[in-house]
Design a protein around this motif. Structure first.
Motif, mmCIF file in Angstrom:
data_model
loop_
_atom_site.group_PDB
_atom_site.id
_atom_site.type_symbol
_atom_site.label_atom_id
_atom_site.label_comp_id
_atom_site.label_asym_id
_atom_site.label_seq_id
_atom_site.Cartn_x
_atom_site.Cartn_y
_atom_site.Cartn_z
ATOM 1 N N TRP A 97 0.833 -1.203 0.000
ATOM 2 C CA TRP A 97 0.000 0.000 0.000
ATOM 3 C C TRP A 97 0.869 1.255 0.000
ATOM 4 O O TRP A 97 0.583 2.229 -0.700
ATOM 5 N N ILE A 98 1.926 1.220 0.794
ATOM 6 C CA ILE A 98 2.815 2.383 0.899
ATOM 7 C C ILE A 98 3.509 2.647 -0.428
ATOM 8 O O ILE A 98 3.558 3.777 -0.917
ATOM 9 N N ILE A 99 4.051 1.565 -1.020
ATOM 10 C CA ILE A 99 4.739 1.697 -2.311
ATOM 11 C C ILE A 99 3.771 2.212 -3.375
ATOM 12 O O ILE A 99 4.092 3.089 -4.177
ATOM 13 N N GLY A 100 2.557 1.655 -3.375
ATOM 14 C CA GLY A 100 1.555 2.086 -4.351
ATOM 15 C C GLY A 100 1.216 3.561 -4.207
ATOM 16 O O GLY A 100 1.086 4.277 -5.205
ATOM 17 N N ALA A 101 1.098 4.016 -2.962
ATOM 18 C CA ALA A 101 0.778 5.421 -2.714
ATOM 19 C C ALA A 101 1.906 6.328 -3.195
ATOM 20 O O ALA A 101 1.662 7.379 -3.797
ATOM 21 N N VAL A 102 3.166 5.913 -2.920
ATOM 22 C CA VAL A 102 4.323 6.708 -3.345
ATOM 23 C C VAL A 102 4.394 6.787 -4.870
ATOM 24 O O VAL A 102 4.627 7.858 -5.445
ATOM 25 N N VAL A 103 4.162 5.646 -5.526
ATOM 26 C CA VAL A 103 4.178 5.621 -6.996
ATOM 27 C C VAL A 103 3.079 6.509 -7.561
ATOM 28 O O VAL A 103 3.286 7.267 -8.520
ATOM 29 N N LEU A 104 1.886 6.444 -6.959
ATOM 30 C CA LEU A 104 0.766 7.247 -7.429
ATOM 31 C C LEU A 104 1.071 8.736 -7.308
ATOM 32 O O LEU A 104 0.837 9.506 -8.246
ATOM 33 N N VAL A 105 1.620 9.127 -6.181
ATOM 34 C CA VAL A 105 1.977 10.537 -5.980
ATOM 35 C C VAL A 105 3.037 10.964 -6.999
ATOM 36 O O VAL A 105 2.971 12.049 -7.573
ATOM 37 N N GLY A 106 4.027 10.065 -7.220
ATOM 38 C CA GLY A 106 5.081 10.366 -8.192
ATOM 39 C C GLY A 106 4.530 10.566 -9.588
ATOM 40 O O GLY A 106 4.938 11.490 -10.312
ATOM 41 N N LEU A 107 3.570 9.729 -9.977
ATOM 42 C CA LEU A 107 2.969 9.847 -11.306
ATOM 43 C C LEU A 107 2.167 11.140 -11.445
ATOM 44 O O LEU A 107 2.212 11.809 -12.481
ATOM 45 N N VAL A 108 1.441 11.480 -10.389
ATOM 46 C CA VAL A 108 0.661 12.715 -10.409
ATOM 47 C C VAL A 108 1.583 13.922 -10.585
ATOM 48 O O VAL A 108 1.326 14.824 -11.393
#
Length: 226
Positions: free
Chosen positions: A34-45
């Protein structure tokens, strides 16, 4: 109701741990995806926000010059001449010329050439609205189906204006299709280095959304050679 990522039971378990290190370790072990997914999502945004904020508008005209080594930058004789011909005040956007394409479709092997594939993609995506090249490359591009039939109404009145300059491609059914215009004299007058045979042709993309500015470019290059 959606199930929370961290349940009340998990929250209590974390709360009862006797050190911050244990709490962090527990959270990482059980919730790292979940943490990795959130970080990746923020990075993409953030990435796409920067891309959209800094990207340049699409040129109103982009022409590919095949096998050409001249300066075709914004300050070149070619670009400045065309801008002056049309009038900068009449151009709502950039005009670009791209001479990073090298192939010879007289050789069958060059139909797999990466530069050739790039030009096909540019024409099909309306990234480029026209190609300046030699005869064999013009016919090869016409064979691919990426060049416009110049007798089509959507192209404008180019065919009628330049009947004596039209180059035809004969398809498998023997039908002759007007696909190019001889602009040899104008090519040289534009300050471009002549091809070895002294001939140059322009073909228009079959996928262009608008032919207004590419028609102006054809007019310009032909006028130069008179």
């Amino acid at each position: 109701m959606k199930k929370p990522i961290i349940t009340e039971e998990e929250k209590q378990k974390i709360k009862e741990m006797d050190s911050t290190r244990k709490k962090i370790g527990y959270i990482w072990d059980y919730y790292k995806l979940w943490i990795i997914g959130a970080v990746v999502l923020v990075g993409l945004v953030v990435y796409f926000s920067v891309v959209f904020a800094t990207r340049e508008d699409k040129p109103i005209l982009d022409v590919v010059l095949v096998n050409n080594y001249d300066d075709v930058s914004g300050n070149s004789k070619l670009t400045q001449g065309f801008v002056s011909y049309v009038g900068e005040e009449n151009l709502p956007g950039r005009v670009t010329f791209d001479n990073n394409a090298f192939f010879n479709l007289a050789n069958n092997s060059d139909y797999k050439n990466s530069y050739y594939m790039k030009v096909l993609a540019y024409l099909e995506a309306d990234t480029a609205q026209a190609v300046l090249c030699q005869y064999d490359n013009l016919i090869g591009l016409a064979k691919s189906g990426r060049l416009a039939d110049l007798s089509d109404d959507k192209v404008g009145d180019i065919y009628d204006k330049y009947k004596d300059r039209i180059i035809y491609y004969e398809d498998e059914d023997g039908k002759k299709i007007p696909v190019g215009i001889d602009v040899s004299e104008g090519y040289k007058a534009a300050g471009l280095t002549e091809y070895t045979d002294g001939k140059a042709y322009i073909g228009l993309s079959a996928y262009a959304a608008d032919y207004g500015y590419v028609e102006k470019f054809v007019d310009y290059i032909v006028e130069l050679g008179k």
